[in-house]
Design an enzyme around this catalytic site. Structure first.
Site, PDB file in Angstrom:
ATOM      1  N   SER A  25      -2.896   0.133  -0.379  1.00  0.00           N
ATOM      2  CA  SER A  25      -3.429   0.007   0.984  1.00  0.00           C
ATOM      3  C   SER A  25      -4.790  -0.670   0.912  1.00  0.00           C
ATOM      4  O   SER A  25      -5.391  -0.758  -0.162  1.00  0.00           O
ATOM      5  CB  SER A  25      -3.582   1.422   1.570  1.00  0.00           C
ATOM      6  OG  SER A  25      -4.507   1.457   2.623  1.00  0.00           O
ATOM      7  N   TYR A  78      -5.352  10.231   2.453  1.00  0.00           N
ATOM      8  CA  TYR A  78      -4.618   8.968   2.342  1.00  0.00           C
ATOM      9  C   TYR A  78      -5.413   7.995   1.483  1.00  0.00           C
ATOM     10  O   TYR A  78      -4.870   7.349   0.570  1.00  0.00           O
ATOM     11  CB  TYR A  78      -4.396   8.396   3.744  1.00  0.00           C
ATOM     12  CG  TYR A  78      -3.514   7.175   3.819  1.00  0.00           C
ATOM     13  CD1 TYR A  78      -4.043   5.897   3.602  1.00  0.00           C
ATOM     14  CD2 TYR A  78      -2.166   7.285   4.136  1.00  0.00           C
ATOM     15  CE1 TYR A  78      -3.239   4.780   3.684  1.00  0.00           C
ATOM     16  CE2 TYR A  78      -1.359   6.166   4.228  1.00  0.00           C
ATOM     17  CZ  TYR A  78      -1.904   4.921   4.006  1.00  0.00           C
ATOM     18  OH  TYR A  78      -1.090   3.803   4.087  1.00  0.00           O
TER      19      TYR A  78
HETATM   20  C1  GCO Z   1      -5.500   4.187   9.141  1.00  0.00           C
HETATM   21  C2  GCO Z   1      -4.252   3.401   8.841  1.00  0.00           C
HETATM   22  C3  GCO Z   1      -4.399   2.684   7.496  1.00  0.00           C
HETATM   23  C4  GCO Z   1      -3.298   1.665   7.371  1.00  0.00           C
HETATM   24  C5  GCO Z   1      -3.205   0.968   6.055  1.00  0.00           C
HETATM   25  C6  GCO Z   1      -4.347   0.055   5.845  1.00  0.00           C
HETATM   26  O1  GCO Z   1      -5.406   5.266   9.734  1.00  0.00           O
HETATM   27  O2  GCO Z   1      -6.584   3.656   8.810  1.00  0.00           O
HETATM   28  O3  GCO Z   1      -3.116   4.229   8.843  1.00  0.00           O
HETATM   29  O4  GCO Z   1      -4.385   3.640   6.487  1.00  0.00           O
HETATM   30  O5  GCO Z   1      -2.074   2.253   7.582  1.00  0.00           O
HETATM   31  O6  GCO Z   1      -3.070   1.875   5.016  1.00  0.00           O
HETATM   32  O7  GCO Z   1      -4.141  -0.606   4.611  1.00  0.00           O
END
Ligand code: GCO
Length: 255
Positions: free
Chosen positions: A146, A159
């Site tokens: 990501s 994440y």
């Molecule tokens: C967020 C998004 C990001 C994108 C992606 C960016 O909440 O900022 O979900 O995480 O999905 O991963 O590269």
């Protein structure tokens, strides 16, 4: 005539989380390049629908529903592939969830669930695939990172940490498995038009921020990951290892 450097004919790809979203787009792209796809998801009905639709499109697809966070389910899945004589030549670790909350309000269980799904699953499935790829002397692993593999954004800490881990797991895989003919690399999608991002897309301020911060001045389309996925799954990348290719409209290239 297909360029043999990008020809996946005769290869089988397991794409986790491929019944929809980015995984589905990449699965169809790999299938169009000749690969047979093992379609994975936690919902057998959704997986079966995806397989049916892919077959109707003329692609080779089989259902491989299992929970990527359940180690015993992963082991059973690979035992099933072995028993059926299916060699996973290409593994795309795409499965992932998002959970947006400030850290001071974040329950440890929610943190753990994201880490388990987005990072640990890539290690567990990567380990099972690599054991078999090492025995065969070749394999391709494509981990899906990501923008948050490189930069943090507030309210998506688990994440971000998981995707940062994906970048370094990819490098660790290269360190241990490149000598066995395995190329492990990653793709870092930018802000893509997916269900996971629907709340952001519909938020006028966030939508304006993405379009302003991205040199391409737009969100990415899932199909725009296919080129990088086919490249990293194909002979064209046989001397590429431990790299992450950002498909982000240029966002990480500029302030
Ligand atoms: C967020 C998004 C990001 C994108 C992606 C960016 O909440 O900022 O979900 O995480 O999905 O991963 O590269």
């Amino acid at each position: 005539m297909t360029n043999p450097l990008f020809d996946l004919s005769g290869r089988t790809a397991l794409v986790t989380g491929s019944s929809r979203g980015l995984g589905r787009a990449m699965a169809e792209g790999l299938a169009a390049a000749g690969a047979r796809i093992l379609v994975n998801g936690t919902d057998p009905g959704r997986v079966d629908t995806a397989v049916k639709e892919m077959r109707q499109a003329g692609y080779e697809a089989e259902a491989a529903p299992f929970d990527v966070t359940a180690e015993d389910a992963v082991a059973r899945a690979f035992a099933g592939f072995d028993a059926a004589g299916i060699a996973v030549d290409i593994l795309v670790n795409n499965a992932g969830i998002q959970f947006r909350k400030p850290m001071v309000e974040l329950a440890t269980a929610d943190w753990q669930r994201v880490i388990d799904t987005n990072l640990t699953s890539a290690f567990v499935i990567g380990r099972e695939a690599a054991k078999r790829m090492i025995a065969r002397g070749h394999g391709k692993i494509v981990n899906i990172g990501s923008l948050t593999s490189a930069l943090a954004r507030a309210t998506v800490a688990p994440y971000t940490v998981a995707k940062g881990g994906i970048k370094m797991l990819t490098q660790a895989m290269a360190a241990e498995w490149a000598e066995h003919g395995i190329q492990a690399n990653a793709i870092g999608p930018g802000y893509m038009l997916t269900d996971m991002n629907q709340a952001l897309i519909e938020n006028p301020a966030f939508d304006a921020w993405v379009k302003g911060r991205t040199p391409a001045k737009r969100w990415g389309k899932p199909q725009e990951l296919i080129g990088a996925a086919v490249f990293l799954a194909a002979p064209a990348s046989d001397y590429v290892n431990g790299q992450i290719i950002y498909v982000d409209g240029g966002m990480l290239a500029v302030l």
